[in-house]
Design an enzyme around this catalytic site. Structure first.
Site, mmCIF file in Angstrom:
data_model
loop_
_atom_site.group_PDB
_atom_site.id
_atom_site.type_symbol
_atom_site.label_atom_id
_atom_site.label_comp_id
_atom_site.label_asym_id
_atom_site.label_seq_id
_atom_site.Cartn_x
_atom_site.Cartn_y
_atom_site.Cartn_z
ATOM 1 N N THR A 1 1.821 5.295 -0.483
ATOM 2 C CA THR A 1 1.504 6.242 -1.555
ATOM 3 C C THR A 1 1.604 5.574 -2.920
ATOM 4 O O THR A 1 0.735 5.732 -3.774
ATOM 5 C CB THR A 1 2.461 7.452 -1.496
ATOM 6 O OG1 THR A 1 2.619 7.850 -0.128
ATOM 7 C CG2 THR A 1 1.931 8.599 -2.299
ATOM 8 N N ALA A 2 2.699 4.824 -3.128
ATOM 9 C CA ALA A 2 2.909 4.213 -4.446
ATOM 10 C C ALA A 2 1.804 3.216 -4.760
ATOM 11 O O ALA A 2 1.231 3.227 -5.867
ATOM 12 C CB ALA A 2 4.269 3.527 -4.483
ATOM 13 N N LYS B 1 1.676 24.881 -2.003
ATOM 14 C CA LYS B 1 3.136 24.972 -2.105
ATOM 15 C C LYS B 1 3.490 25.712 -3.400
ATOM 16 O O LYS B 1 3.072 25.301 -4.481
ATOM 17 C CB LYS B 1 3.741 23.564 -2.131
ATOM 18 C CG LYS B 1 5.249 23.556 -2.324
ATOM 19 C CD LYS B 1 5.805 22.141 -2.394
ATOM 20 C CE LYS B 1 7.262 22.176 -2.786
ATOM 21 N NZ LYS B 1 7.804 20.825 -3.046
ATOM 22 N N GLY C 1 0.855 -1.180 0.000
ATOM 23 C CA GLY C 1 0.000 0.000 0.000
ATOM 24 C C GLY C 1 0.889 1.227 0.000
ATOM 25 O O GLY C 1 1.809 1.316 -0.786
ATOM 26 N N THR D 1 10.617 14.934 -5.353
ATOM 27 C CA THR D 1 10.413 14.150 -6.571
ATOM 28 C C THR D 1 9.933 12.723 -6.304
ATOM 29 O O THR D 1 9.700 11.974 -7.250
ATOM 30 C CB THR D 1 11.721 14.094 -7.384
ATOM 31 O OG1 THR D 1 12.796 13.723 -6.513
ATOM 32 C CG2 THR D 1 12.022 15.422 -8.022
ATOM 33 N N GLU E 1 5.919 14.139 1.496
ATOM 34 C CA GLU E 1 4.818 15.021 1.863
ATOM 35 C C GLU E 1 4.748 16.290 1.029
ATOM 36 O O GLU E 1 3.730 16.951 1.006
ATOM 37 C CB GLU E 1 4.928 15.379 3.348
ATOM 38 C CG GLU E 1 4.779 14.154 4.235
ATOM 39 C CD GLU E 1 4.804 14.501 5.700
ATOM 40 O OE1 GLU E 1 5.670 15.297 6.093
ATOM 41 O OE2 GLU E 1 3.979 13.982 6.443
ATOM 42 N N ALA E 2 5.845 16.598 0.395
ATOM 43 C CA ALA E 2 5.830 17.768 -0.473
ATOM 44 C C ALA E 2 5.729 17.271 -1.902
ATOM 45 O O ALA E 2 6.354 16.284 -2.271
ATOM 46 C CB ALA E 2 7.098 18.578 -0.279
#
Lengths: 516, 423
Positions: free
Chosen positions: A12-13, A76, A10, A344, A47-48
């Site tokens: 983010t990816a 941002k 699971g 990135t 997170e960014a």
């Protein structure tokens, strides 16, 4: 045609991959299964983000304000780099254009010449996003190309764990062809002749078979590396940081629409202001700083109360020699890792998803597509690597062993040629594919103190005095425009409070690089 | 005039710190180079000497330009277009019988899994009334046929207006020392000295004195000869018929259509595809026809010339050190040439005139045939979408599509494509 797609992991990816495939294949018989274990934590440092994420969400039909509320997002406009060029110095690498291009050429030529003439204004001063960021202002970019406010873009600071939850809900509520399976993987089953993965066996004894597997297992790279034997290619020669400690704090910064990356003696420290908390991390190289020294330094620079225990993360800058092997593609950390200096990590996930969905053939002979995917991903990694190295290498810092090493280390030949060309001819070489446009290279190179020996004659339609006057006037206009914009906190309050707020604009990739 | 010019050249070089650029060539290559560099380097105030060799047959040709026009060629073309002395042409999409698809000028992704060319193909193959051309073309300038000689004359006038010194001569002799060009001696005894020698002459007469040309493999690009003839009834256009070593023929430069002729008068000699590996070497810079020789259909050498000049105008006279500028220029020049060679090679292979695809074409074709995909590269002449058109024009067909396209109904793809086009 692939009938069963299995996503391992699971985070983010995994959830970005699941969401994209569910959405794209919602009318097909493709069955998508995501396997994850609640017992396994995620790294969750991404997170960014950068503006491309808006495009991703837009493609999925996600309401941007709902997304923001779900992820405790703030806006941002760029990243503030402090102490990178030298202690006490800071600049912002903003999202958007550098000044404006004229019929004679890009703006950076004008700035570079003016700088040689003694212009006191730094390169990043010629971005509306920089001014808005410093003033804590935010508005959506204008859709009118002739306006100054059309020259920037924006991204978000998000709670990555919540983004995963948001996408999980999106998948589970929306798509019938999707299922989530809880469990730890005990065995990976392979075809004895081809080596292809045929299924996975969970600790519960459940076996899940599939035609195609996506490895989102993070650093462990369970399928690609451990099962299929992809080899990690080390890049720590150029990017020596190999550790990070991360912790959230309760401090909030309602009017700070930018991330911070503050350099220290052996790396750098991030600060990412979310709506409800701040994400903090200290990146360092254990070759130049011990864990305890890093921890001490980290605490010294930490604001607010810690909301969790320190999370120590070991990594190395690397990518796999192939992100796609057999019937498995690795996405995210299982495919490679580059430190999050330019935010990135999520972008590399997104790029891999986009490329895979575009290349995945309607058949089971995917050798050609696999090779092309691997070639493109290598290119993505190497361009980002070069851009990250630029931050470290173009600096006046020599105040620690770490900085002295970096200043004198050999550079990737692609970066060396790029930098030498800027120095010699004042030209920034551009490319069509890969992250970071001319503006980004110009901002970081010049703001880090990079020089050019060239004063380009094509800017000489303006006299020295005219040039300086013109740029000062333009700068004043930017500053004035930024002053007229409302605070970020007002905008966030409207979005979070459900008040009336204008609709977000369509994503504009042209400001930060086209992908796909 | 000759003696004046002789004195003039020497006088300036010896007594001025201004940079001197000698451009050697003929026809449009020469005048375009001279006028463009005079314009773009105007604030450098260079002395530009255009050594004008006799024109050859190809200087009489017509050529065509595709939108978006390159910076160097556009001013004159726009002017001529306004005066109606040029003919606009239709550009062909992949759906046309000729199949030449150029300038679907969009980065459009119909949906995350399907790029515009893929979707377009699906649409035109499945829906009878789907637009047979791309609406984006309507919004752009159409292609333009132009007469090289006429445009060359315009550029000559422009160059002279910008203080370019024209030095007509029959031939030049190169005086060099240790691989560097010192000066040129014209057939009528003038001596031309300069800081930079730009070679746009056919076969690179200057550059040949400092390096040998590299031959493109015959398997990839067989030798050819050209026959030119006027096409009756089509303005005053000239058809160029290329005969390749296999004795078969392919006719192009009839502006979009590809057709075949069985008879033509091939009275010229045979040509080979060749180029200089280092188009910028020392103080000699080979551009356009001076840099390379390829059969000029799809992409003519003037297009490569334009791109090279655009790059050069940013590099020349900026710094006395040019190590990395040279490398940059050479990398880009070779990239432009590779793309042009690839385009021609693809067409030649498609009709069986060349035996071997270039390695990059092999990758392109493999991906296209496998799942209709396009390789992502730094293209300058042929966009990603246009490559798809070329694949079809060359007779290659995909055997499959990508998984997403296959799982999506044609109606959905048509709907999304139409929506993108109308946006």
């Amino acid at each position: 045609m692939i009938q069963k797609l299995v996503i391992v992991g699971g985070g983010t990816a995994g959830w970005m991959t699941a969401a994209a495939f569910c959405h794209l294949f919602q009318d097909s018989p493709l069955q998508i299964t995501l396997v994850e274990s609640d017992a396994i934590g995620t790294v969750g440092v991404g997170e960014a983000t950068i503006p491309h994420l808006r495009y991703f969400n837009e493609r999925l039909g996600i309401n941007e304000h709902e997304f923001m509320r779900a992820t405790n997002a703030t806006f941002k406009l760029g990243i503030m780099f402090s102490d990178w060029r030298k202690p006490g110095h800071s600049y912002i690498h903003p999202f958007g254009e550098f000044g404006f291009a004229t019929s004679h050429g890009p703006f950076y030529h004008y700035w570079s010449r003016a700088h040689q003439l003694g212009l006191e204004l730094a390169a990043d001063e010629f971005s509306i996003a920089t001014h808005m960021a410093r003033l804590g202002r935010f508005t959506y970019p204008s859709q009118n190309d002739s306006e100054l406010l059309s020259t920037f873009s924006y991204a978000f600071h998000i709670d990555a764990a919540r983004y995963a939850v948001f996408l999980r809900q999106y998948c589970e509520k929306t798509f019938r062809n999707f299922s989530r399976q809880e469990g730890k993987i005990e065995h990976v089953l392979q075809d004895s002749s081809s080596g292809d993965i045929t299924g996975i066996k969970l600790d519960s004894g459940l076996a899940i078979d599939g035609d195609f597997f996506i490895d989102c297992s993070g650093f462990s790279s369970l399928l690609l590396n451990k099962t299929l034997g992809a080899k990690p290619l080390d890049m720590s020669e150029y990017l020596p940081c190999n550790s990070a400690i991360a912790v959230p704090t309760d401090e909030t910064y309602p009017d700070v629409p930018f991330s911070r990356a503050t350099a220290h003696a052996a790396g750098w420290q991030w600060r990412i202001p979310l709506r409800h908390r701040t994400g903090n991390g200290c990146v360092y190289s254990t070759n130049f700083m011990s864990d305890s020294e890093a921890e001490e330094l980290f605490h010294k620079n930490l604001a607010g109360n810690k909301l969790a225990d320190l999370n120590l993360i070991r990594f190395s800058a690397r990518r796999m020699d192939a992100s796609w092997k057999n019937n498995c593609v690795a996405i995210g950390l299982s495919s490679g890792f580059l430190e999050p200096l330019e935010s990135t990590s999520i972008h590399l996930i997104q790029v891999a998803i986009m490329k895979l969905t575009e290349l995945l053939p309607n058949g089971k002979d995917w050798r050609v597509e696999r090779d092309e995917f691997n070639r493109q991903m290598t290119d993505e990694y190497e361009k980002i690597r070069d851009f990250l190295v630029l931050h470290y290498h173009v600096t006046e810092r020599e105040d620690s062993e770490f900085w002295r090493y970096i200043k004198n280390m050999p550079l990737p030949s692609s970066l060396e040629q790029r930098m030498n060309l800027i120095q010699e001819a004042g030209i920034i070489d551009t490319y069509q594919h890969g992250l970071f446009l001319e503006s980004s290279w110009a901002y970081v190179y010049f703001c880090q103190g990079g020089q050019s020996n060239a004063s380009h004659h094509r800017t000489h339609h303006l006299s020295d005095q005219e040039l300086l006057e013109h740029l000062r006037k333009f700068h004043a206009e930017i500053a004035k425009t930024a002053q007229s914009i409302g605070k970020q906190s007002d905008m966030l309050n409207r979005i979070y409070g459900g008040g009336e707020v204008e609709k977000w604009p369509q994503s504009a990739m042209s400001l930060y690089g086209v992908f796909s | 005039m000759a003696s004046v010019c002789h004195e003039f050249v020497w006088g300036i070089f010896m007594n001025s710190t201004r940079i001197t650029i000698a451009i050697v060539g003929s026809g449009l290559s020469l005048t375009l180079s001279a006028a463009y560099l005079a314009e773009k380097l105007q604030y450098l105030k260079p002395i530009i000497l255009a050594v004008q060799l006799p024109e050859d047959e190809s200087d009489e040709d017509f050529s065509f330009s595709f939108p978006p026009f390159s910076e160097p060629i556009s001013p004159i073309l726009r002017q001529q277009l306004a005066e109606s002395s040029l003919r606009k042409i239709d550009l062909y999409t992949p759906s046309s019988p000729a199949g030449l698809g150029f300038n679907f000028s969009t980065y459009g992704v119909v949906s995350a899994g399907v790029s515009f060319p893929q979707a377009y193909q699906i649409c035109v193959q499945n829906v009878a009334d789907f637009p047979k051309y791309d609406r984006f073309l309507e919004e752009k300038a159409p292609g333009i046929i132009y007469n090289r000689k006429s445009v060359a004359d315009d550029y000559r006038r422009l160059a002279v207006k910008k203080d370019v010194v024209l030095i007509p001569c029959k031939s030049v002799q190169v005086i060099k020392d240790e691989g560097k060009i010192i000066s040129l001696e014209t057939s009528d005894g003038q001596r031309v000295t300069a800081d930079y020698f730009i070679d746009c002459s056919a076969k690179g007469k200057l550059m040949s004195c400092v390096q040998e040309r590299v031959r493109v493999s015959d398997e990839i690009m067989p030798s050819w000869s050209v026959a030119r003839k006027r096409i009756s009834g089509v303005s005053s256009a000239i058809s160029c018929t290329f005969k390749f070593a296999s004795s078969q023929m392919i006719s192009t430069i009839n502006y979009g259509h590809t057709s075949y002729e069985k008879t033509a008068d091939f009275n010229g000699g045979e040509a080979n595809a060749e180029y200089f590996q280092f188009p910028w070497l020392g103080n000699c810079i080979a551009v356009g026809r001076g840099f390379a020789e390829i059969p000029e259909f799809l992409i003519d050498l003037n297009r490569i010339l334009e791109k090279q000049l655009m790059v050069l105008s940013w590099l020349i006279g900026v710094n006395s050190q040019t190590v990395y500028s040279e490398r940059h220029f050479n990398t880009l020049s070779n990239r432009y040439l590779d793309e042009a060679v690839d385009a021609v090679n693809l067409m030649l292979c498609g009709v069986g005139f060349a035996r071997e695809l270039t390695p990059s074409n092999q990758r392109r074709i493999a991906l296209f045939q496998s799942s209709a995909g396009t390789v992502k590269e730094n293209n300058v002449f042929i966009s990603e979408n246009s490559w798809t058109g070329l694949f079809h024009a060359a007779g290659y067909k995909p055997t499959n599509t990508n998984a997403f396209a296959a799982s999506t109904s044609v109606n959905q793809i048509v709907g999304r494509t139409k929506s993108l086009i109308s946006r």
